[in-house]
Design a protein around this motif. Structure first.
Motif, PDB file in Angstrom:
ATOM      1  N   ARG A  13       0.837  -1.207   0.000  1.00 31.78           N
ATOM      2  CA  ARG A  13       0.000   0.000   0.000  1.00 31.78           C
ATOM      3  C   ARG A  13       0.870   1.255   0.000  1.00 31.78           C
ATOM      4  N   ALA A  14       1.899   1.263   0.844  1.00 36.87           N
ATOM      5  CA  ALA A  14       2.778   2.431   0.905  1.00 36.87           C
ATOM      6  C   ALA A  14       3.488   2.648  -0.423  1.00 36.87           C
ATOM      7  N   ALA A  15       3.951   1.562  -1.046  1.00 31.65           N
ATOM      8  CA  ALA A  15       4.645   1.681  -2.327  1.00 31.65           C
ATOM      9  C   ALA A  15       3.712   2.180  -3.418  1.00 31.65           C
ATOM     10  N   THR A  16       2.455   1.760  -3.373  1.00 29.30           N
ATOM     11  CA  THR A  16       1.472   2.202  -4.365  1.00 29.30           C
ATOM     12  C   THR A  16       1.247   3.706  -4.251  1.00 29.30           C
ATOM     13  N   LEU A  17       1.134   4.203  -3.031  1.00 34.05           N
ATOM     14  CA  LEU A  17       0.956   5.643  -2.840  1.00 34.05           C
ATOM     15  C   LEU A  17       2.192   6.411  -3.307  1.00 34.05           C
ATOM     16  N   ARG A  18       3.364   5.904  -2.983  1.00 31.80           N
ATOM     17  CA  ARG A  18       4.584   6.607  -3.396  1.00 31.80           C
ATOM     18  C   ARG A  18       4.694   6.671  -4.916  1.00 31.80           C
ATOM     19  N   ALA A  19       4.354   5.571  -5.581  1.00 31.61           N
ATOM     20  CA  ALA A  19       4.406   5.554  -7.043  1.00 31.61           C
ATOM     21  C   ALA A  19       3.417   6.537  -7.649  1.00 31.61           C
ATOM     22  N   ALA A  20       2.359   6.873  -6.895  1.00 31.11           N
ATOM     23  CA  ALA A  20       1.345   7.815  -7.375  1.00 31.11           C
ATOM     24  C   ALA A  20       1.636   9.242  -6.954  1.00 31.11           C
ATOM     25  N   GLY A  21       2.830   9.484  -6.399  1.00 36.90           N
ATOM     26  CA  GLY A  21       3.216  10.850  -6.073  1.00 36.90           C
ATOM     27  C   GLY A  21       2.939  11.282  -4.645  1.00 36.90           C
ATOM     28  N   VAL A 157      -0.557 -12.150   3.323  1.00 37.37           N
ATOM     29  CA  VAL A 157      -1.303 -11.240   2.457  1.00 37.37           C
ATOM     30  C   VAL A 157      -2.730 -11.755   2.310  1.00 37.37           C
ATOM     31  N   ALA A 158      -3.675 -10.837   2.173  1.00 38.00           N
ATOM     32  CA  ALA A 158      -5.081 -11.214   2.069  1.00 38.00           C
ATOM     33  C   ALA A 158      -5.305 -12.129   0.877  1.00 38.00           C
ATOM     34  N   GLY A 159      -5.982 -13.241   1.111  1.00 42.22           N
ATOM     35  CA  GLY A 159      -6.282 -14.163   0.028  1.00 42.22           C
ATOM     36  C   GLY A 159      -5.140 -15.086  -0.333  1.00 42.22           C
ATOM     37  N   ALA A 160      -3.994 -14.919   0.289  1.00 42.02           N
ATOM     38  CA  ALA A 160      -2.818 -15.766   0.035  1.00 42.02           C
ATOM     39  C   ALA A 160      -2.210 -15.575  -1.345  1.00 42.02           C
ATOM     40  N   PHE A 161      -2.300 -14.348  -1.889  1.00 39.48           N
ATOM     41  CA  PHE A 161      -1.682 -14.085  -3.186  1.00 39.48           C
ATOM     42  C   PHE A 161      -1.357 -12.608  -3.318  1.00 39.48           C
ATOM     43  N   THR A 162      -0.455 -12.303  -4.246  1.00 39.76           N
ATOM     44  CA  THR A 162      -0.152 -10.923  -4.611  1.00 39.76           C
ATOM     45  C   THR A 162      -0.316 -10.762  -6.117  1.00 39.76           C
ATOM     46  N   ILE A 163      -0.498  -9.522  -6.529  1.00 38.11           N
ATOM     47  CA  ILE A 163      -0.506  -9.225  -7.965  1.00 38.11           C
ATOM     48  C   ILE A 163       0.809  -8.566  -8.357  1.00 38.11           C
ATOM     49  N   ASP A 164       1.513  -7.997  -7.378  1.00 35.28           N
ATOM     50  CA  ASP A 164       2.728  -7.235  -7.642  1.00 35.28           C
ATOM     51  C   ASP A 164       3.985  -7.965  -7.175  1.00 35.28           C
ATOM     52  N   GLY A 165       3.863  -9.277  -6.977  1.00 35.11           N
ATOM     53  CA  GLY A 165       5.006 -10.055  -6.538  1.00 35.11           C
ATOM     54  C   GLY A 165       5.060 -11.390  -7.250  1.00 35.11           C
ATOM     55  N   LEU A 166       5.513 -12.409  -6.545  1.00 34.19           N
ATOM     56  CA  LEU A 166       5.637 -13.734  -7.150  1.00 34.19           C
ATOM     57  C   LEU A 166       4.289 -14.306  -7.576  1.00 34.19           C
ATOM     58  N   ILE A 174      -7.806  -9.840 -14.343  1.00 31.44           N
ATOM     59  CA  ILE A 174      -8.597  -9.142 -13.331  1.00 31.44           C
ATOM     60  C   ILE A 174      -9.611  -8.259 -14.029  1.00 31.44           C
ATOM     61  N   GLU A 175     -10.693  -7.954 -13.327  1.00 28.56           N
ATOM     62  CA  GLU A 175     -11.702  -7.011 -13.802  1.00 28.56           C
ATOM     63  C   GLU A 175     -11.920  -5.982 -12.708  1.00 28.56           C
ATOM     64  N   GLY A 176     -11.589  -4.740 -13.010  1.00 30.54           N
ATOM     65  CA  GLY A 176     -11.694  -3.688 -12.016  1.00 30.54           C
ATOM     66  C   GLY A 176     -10.351  -3.019 -11.804  1.00 30.54           C
ATOM     67  N   ASP A 177     -10.254  -2.282 -10.715  1.00 27.86           N
ATOM     68  CA  ASP A 177      -9.044  -1.512 -10.435  1.00 27.86           C
ATOM     69  C   ASP A 177      -7.940  -2.422  -9.906  1.00 27.86           C
ATOM     70  N   PRO A 178      -6.804  -2.525 -10.598  1.00 28.77           N
ATOM     71  CA  PRO A 178      -5.715  -3.381 -10.106  1.00 28.77           C
ATOM     72  C   PRO A 178      -5.152  -2.919  -8.772  1.00 28.77           C
ATOM     73  N   HIS A 179      -5.224  -1.613  -8.488  1.00 30.76           N
ATOM     74  CA  HIS A 179      -4.725  -1.123  -7.206  1.00 30.76           C
ATOM     75  C   HIS A 179      -5.540  -1.699  -6.050  1.00 30.76           C
ATOM     76  N   GLY A 180      -6.812  -2.002  -6.314  1.00 34.28           N
ATOM     77  CA  GLY A 180      -7.643  -2.590  -5.276  1.00 34.28           C
ATOM     78  C   GLY A 180      -7.127  -3.935  -4.826  1.00 34.28           C
ATOM     79  N   VAL A 181      -6.470  -4.667  -5.737  1.00 32.96           N
ATOM     80  CA  VAL A 181      -5.904  -5.965  -5.388  1.00 32.96           C
ATOM     81  C   VAL A 181      -4.692  -5.779  -4.475  1.00 32.96           C
ATOM     82  N   VAL A 182      -3.959  -4.708  -4.670  1.00 33.01           N
ATOM     83  CA  VAL A 182      -2.824  -4.396  -3.799  1.00 33.01           C
ATOM     84  C   VAL A 182      -3.323  -3.997  -2.406  1.00 33.01           C
ATOM     85  N   GLY A 183      -4.545  -3.482  -2.346  1.00 26.60           N
ATOM     86  CA  GLY A 183      -5.125  -3.145  -1.053  1.00 26.60           C
ATOM     87  C   GLY A 183      -5.475  -1.696  -0.853  1.00 26.60           C
ATOM     88  N   ILE A 184      -5.215  -0.848  -1.879  1.00 26.03           N
ATOM     89  CA  ILE A 184      -5.614   0.550  -1.789  1.00 26.03           C
ATOM     90  C   ILE A 184      -5.950   1.036  -3.198  1.00 26.03           C
TER      91      ILE A 184
END
Length: 209
Positions: A13-21, A157-166, A174-184
């Motif tokens: 979540r923190a990395a996602t916010l940083r990448a968004a400025g 991690v929620a659901g036992a998976f990541t979208i931004d890792g292994l 996916i259908e919808g906002d990919p950031h939502g899968v990261v958690g924010i």
């Protein structure tokens, strides 16, 4: 520039916010999530997965609002995520055995990652909403599941998976906002802030030349 405080220990979540400025202040919330959900269900009846994540996001924001860290922030954001599989909430498995069992159930199927967001401004005004992103899981082999679980990544991690890792290689779409899968969800967070009179761009931090 306004400062945002994230009530979460999630590096993603923190990395996602940083990448968004946005350079967030960080203050994880110390609360017993299982107890909160049990108490809410006892008082109001069974919760949907969306109700559960919004309840937890709100509780995180409220808990951190009482800390010294909140005094340095203009905007406080609490988030929580659960995978909705057939209406059953799936959080962090915590152990290798549970993570493996989750993947044996999830593989080749579709679930919905629901992320609750609760925003609180310095003046006490609040807003909340839930993002929902449909996730299609690959029909991975047991050997792949065992190898993934052995990395330790899916345990916390929620659901036992990541979208931004292994785990990203084990998702077929996916259908919808990919950031939502990261958690924010950045688009949802922006809409909540606009509703409270805060411009998204006011949270951007200066970029060094």
């Amino acid at each position: 520039m306004m400062r945002l405080l994230l009530a979460s220990s999630s590096p993603a979540r923190a990395a996602t916010l940083r990448a968004a400025g946005i350079d967030p202040l960080l203050q994880p919330a110390d609360l017993d999530e299982d107890a909160l959900l049990r108490d809410a269900a006892a008082e109001n009846g069974p919760l949907t997965v969306s109700e559960a994540v919004l309840l937890l996001a709100r509780a995180k924001a409220q808990t951190v609002a009482a800390t010294a860290a909140a005094r340095a922030a203009d905007v406080l954001v609490g988030c929580d995520s659960l995978l909705d599989l057939d209406g059953e909430p799936m959080g962090k498995p915590g152990t290798a055995d549970r993570a493996r069992a989750r993947w044996l159930r999830m593989r080749g199927r579709t679930g919905v990652l629901r992320s609750g967001h609760w925003v609180r401004l310095r003046d006490g005004r609040t807003a909340g909403a839930v993002s929902s992103t449909t996730v299609r899981f690959a029909d991975v082999s047991e050997a792949e599941i065992d190898a993934y679980v052995a990395t330790g990544e899916p345990l916390n991690v929620a659901g036992a998976f990541t979208i931004d890792g292994l785990g990203g290689a084990f998702l077929t779409g996916i259908e919808g906002d990919p950031h939502g899968v990261v958690g924010i969800s950045l688009p949802l967070l922006r809409e909540l802030l606009i509703g409270l009179g805060v411009r998204w761009t006011d949270l951007w931090h200066p970029v060094s030349p």
